[in-house]
Design a protein around this motif. Structure first.
Motif, PDB file in Angstrom:
ATOM      1  N   LYS A   1     -29.916  52.679  22.704  1.00  0.00           N
ATOM      2  CA  LYS A   1     -29.703  53.894  21.917  1.00  0.00           C
ATOM      3  C   LYS A   1     -29.672  53.578  20.431  1.00  0.00           C
ATOM      4  CE  LYS A   1     -27.156  56.642  25.311  1.00  0.00           C
ATOM      5  NZ  LYS A   1     -25.825  57.189  25.686  1.00  0.00           N
ATOM      6  N   GLY A   2     -30.385  54.370  19.664  1.00  0.00           N
ATOM      7  CA  GLY A   2     -30.437  54.158  18.228  1.00  0.00           C
ATOM      8  C   GLY A   2     -31.465  53.140  17.785  1.00  0.00           C
ATOM      9  N   ARG A   3     -32.047  52.405  18.739  1.00  0.00           N
ATOM     10  CA  ARG A   3     -33.062  51.391  18.396  1.00  0.00           C
ATOM     11  C   ARG A   3     -34.429  51.729  18.980  1.00  0.00           C
ATOM     12  NH1 ARG A   3     -32.685  46.402  20.334  1.00  0.00           N
ATOM     13  NH2 ARG A   3     -31.554  46.988  22.244  1.00  0.00           N
TER      14      ARG A   3
END
Length: 124
Positions: free
Chosen positions: A64-66
């Motif tokens: 998540k977020g990457r």
């Protein structure tokens, strides 16, 4: 049905890669899609899932977020943008079609057709 994954390679930690999965032999926009990965000695695990119309996405916590999953139904292609790659992201990445009606979108059993995979290796 054919799923052809590409875009893998060797990258340093912190780098980026973009995976693609070209799908043929079925009506692409009728299927949710997923990316899975399998590291040596480990079970295949979900990375991300996207619904047929891209309205809904799911990410495994560690990405998540990457990572960003997306699709272009006009060209029958699924994508996975991977940024800030870490050593633990190393593995073979597979794309797969979600089995219609299945609630098991987090698990391999919920998917019907699979590509051969593309190797992603992250080095320090």
């Amino acid at each position: 049905v054919q799923l052809q994954a590409s875009g893998g390679g060797l990258v340093q930690a912190g780098g980026s890669l973009r995976l693609s999965c070209e799908v043929s032999g079925l009506t692409f926009n009728h299927y949710g899609m997923g990316w899975f990965r399998q590291a040596p000695g480990k079970e295949r695990e979900i990375v991300a899932h996207i619904s047929r119309n891209s309205v809904t996405t799911y990410y495994e916590d560690s990405v998540k977020g990457r990572f960003t999953i997306s699709r272009d139904n006009a060209v029958n292609t699924l994508y996975l943008q991977m940024d800030n790659l870490a050593l633990e992201d190393t593995g073979i990445y597979y794309c797969a079609t979600h089995r219609s009606g299945s609630l098991l979108f987090k698990y391999p059993q919920g998917y019907e057709h699979w590509g051969r995979g593309t190797q992603v290796t992250v080095s320090s």
